[in-house]
Scaffold this motif. Sequence first.
Motif, mmCIF file in Angstrom:
data_model
loop_
_atom_site.group_PDB
_atom_site.id
_atom_site.type_symbol
_atom_site.label_atom_id
_atom_site.label_comp_id
_atom_site.label_asym_id
_atom_site.label_seq_id
_atom_site.Cartn_x
_atom_site.Cartn_y
_atom_site.Cartn_z
ATOM 1 N N TYR A 1 -4.909 -1.951 21.824
ATOM 2 C CA TYR A 1 -6.213 -2.275 22.424
ATOM 3 C C TYR A 1 -6.784 -3.389 21.546
ATOM 4 O O TYR A 1 -7.165 -3.141 20.402
ATOM 5 C CB TYR A 1 -7.117 -1.032 22.446
ATOM 6 C CG TYR A 1 -8.367 -1.141 23.299
ATOM 7 C CD1 TYR A 1 -8.727 -2.324 23.934
ATOM 8 C CD2 TYR A 1 -9.186 -0.032 23.480
ATOM 9 C CE1 TYR A 1 -9.876 -2.400 24.723
ATOM 10 C CE2 TYR A 1 -10.336 -0.096 24.267
ATOM 11 C CZ TYR A 1 -10.664 -1.279 24.875
ATOM 12 O OH TYR A 1 -11.798 -1.354 25.641
ATOM 13 N N HIS B 1 -12.458 -5.625 20.540
ATOM 14 C CA HIS B 1 -13.517 -5.451 21.555
ATOM 15 C C HIS B 1 -14.718 -4.768 20.900
ATOM 16 O O HIS B 1 -14.639 -4.301 19.765
ATOM 17 C CB HIS B 1 -13.014 -4.597 22.725
ATOM 18 C CG HIS B 1 -12.719 -3.177 22.331
ATOM 19 N ND1 HIS B 1 -11.541 -2.806 21.702
ATOM 20 C CD2 HIS B 1 -13.453 -2.033 22.427
ATOM 21 C CE1 HIS B 1 -11.565 -1.507 21.448
ATOM 22 N NE2 HIS B 1 -12.726 -1.011 21.873
ATOM 23 N N ASP C 1 -17.756 -1.726 21.696
ATOM 24 C CA ASP C 1 -18.018 -0.589 22.581
ATOM 25 C C ASP C 1 -19.392 -0.683 23.230
ATOM 26 O O ASP C 1 -19.634 -0.072 24.275
ATOM 27 C CB ASP C 1 -17.950 0.732 21.791
ATOM 28 C CG ASP C 1 -16.515 1.115 21.449
ATOM 29 O OD1 ASP C 1 -15.581 0.476 21.965
ATOM 30 O OD2 ASP C 1 -16.345 2.057 20.652
ATOM 31 N N HIS D 1 -13.694 -3.811 17.009
ATOM 32 C CA HIS D 1 -12.539 -3.082 16.468
ATOM 33 C C HIS D 1 -11.367 -3.237 17.408
ATOM 34 O O HIS D 1 -11.521 -3.733 18.535
ATOM 35 C CB HIS D 1 -12.908 -1.606 16.265
ATOM 36 C CG HIS D 1 -13.477 -0.960 17.490
ATOM 37 N ND1 HIS D 1 -14.780 -1.151 17.891
ATOM 38 C CD2 HIS D 1 -12.911 -0.180 18.442
ATOM 39 C CE1 HIS D 1 -15.003 -0.491 19.012
ATOM 40 N NE2 HIS D 1 -13.873 0.098 19.382
HETATM 41 FE FE LIG Z 1 -13.530 0.836 21.244
#
Ligand SMILES: [Fe+2]
Length: 330
Positions: free
Chosen positions: A195, A198, A200, A271
């Motif tokens: 991932y 990005h 949150d 993160h």
């Molecule tokens: Fe995240």
Amino acid sequence: MTTTNTVHAFIVPTTTTTTTNNLNSNRHHRIGNRSSLSKTSLHLLKATTTDTTTTTNTSTYIPRISSQDLQTLSKDGYVVIENFIPSTDNGINLKEALRDDILNLRSKSKFKIAKIGQDTTNKLNEEIRVAETCFLGKEKPELRNVYNQRREQLYDLLEFLRIDLEENSNNGNSIKLDQKLSEFLYAYYPTGGFYRRHRDAVKGSVSYLRQYSLLLYLNTDNYSSDKDGGQLRIHFDSGKDFLPVDETPNYIDINANGGTLVLFESSKFPHEVLNTSSERFAIVGWYNRPMSFTDISSISSNKDGDPVRLIGLAVAAGLVTVGLINILGS
Ligand SMILES: [Fe+2]
Ligand SMILES: O=C(O)CCC(=O)C(=O)O
């Protein structure tokens, strides 16, 4: 990086069927308050639950966050707690049981290819994320016929954490966290999963209600970052989704060892999950502050102001709880 493994625990009677535990009401029945707990050893406190269902004689252990770890979270904006879920408690291996729950739910097609993005831009993008997710919650209709006692224990654990986070004052301010808006999911990363960087919580979107991000890893005891990758990288540069060109990288890598709990302020840290070399199991969650009129106007002024669209945003951002939709729809 500060990591600790001090764990407090709560014993909760094991229930045999789905219940509507009202953990909030326990706050007045709890034995002592957090600050009165000794910080040096495992504490087993008897919880008085308001279960309406029969309970068995066996007790289950609910790990609790220590006041020391709450202080670290307030001070640094994040905390990493190794062995938050111990390997076994009273012969129960909670990590393994939840991992089995993930595999069982995957075999029953309850997992979906994970989507990325906020609001209505939410779209499948394999360049950003390769993972599968399954949204959790006592009320989720798709999970009702796949009851799992350990998942119910997990809900209790997550709710106790919300209460503890709420009671913790952050720089002198206590932050209200709306139980109805808590979001949790199981995340399964296959070999070759990741991932990319990005955030949150993105200003101007419903995700901005997210106060704390939670990660609780369920990997096997022989999972090791050296061989299996999958570290959580938390960035400290001043960038958003990218490292600013004039800054050097500044980050920590957290090993996704089974039992490790990570909490951080959702709006503070971009993160990412580094490439995985084996399957990786996690619980991901967000504790949201209550939605205010200011939020509604800032989100709607950022878009087209249509309340129906706001509901759409809530759904797209994963805030699919009935509570939020009621608020937005009212
Ligand atoms: Fe995240
Ligand atoms: O799995 C992880 O360690 C992080 C997942 C994450 O950042 C997310 O789902 O927003």
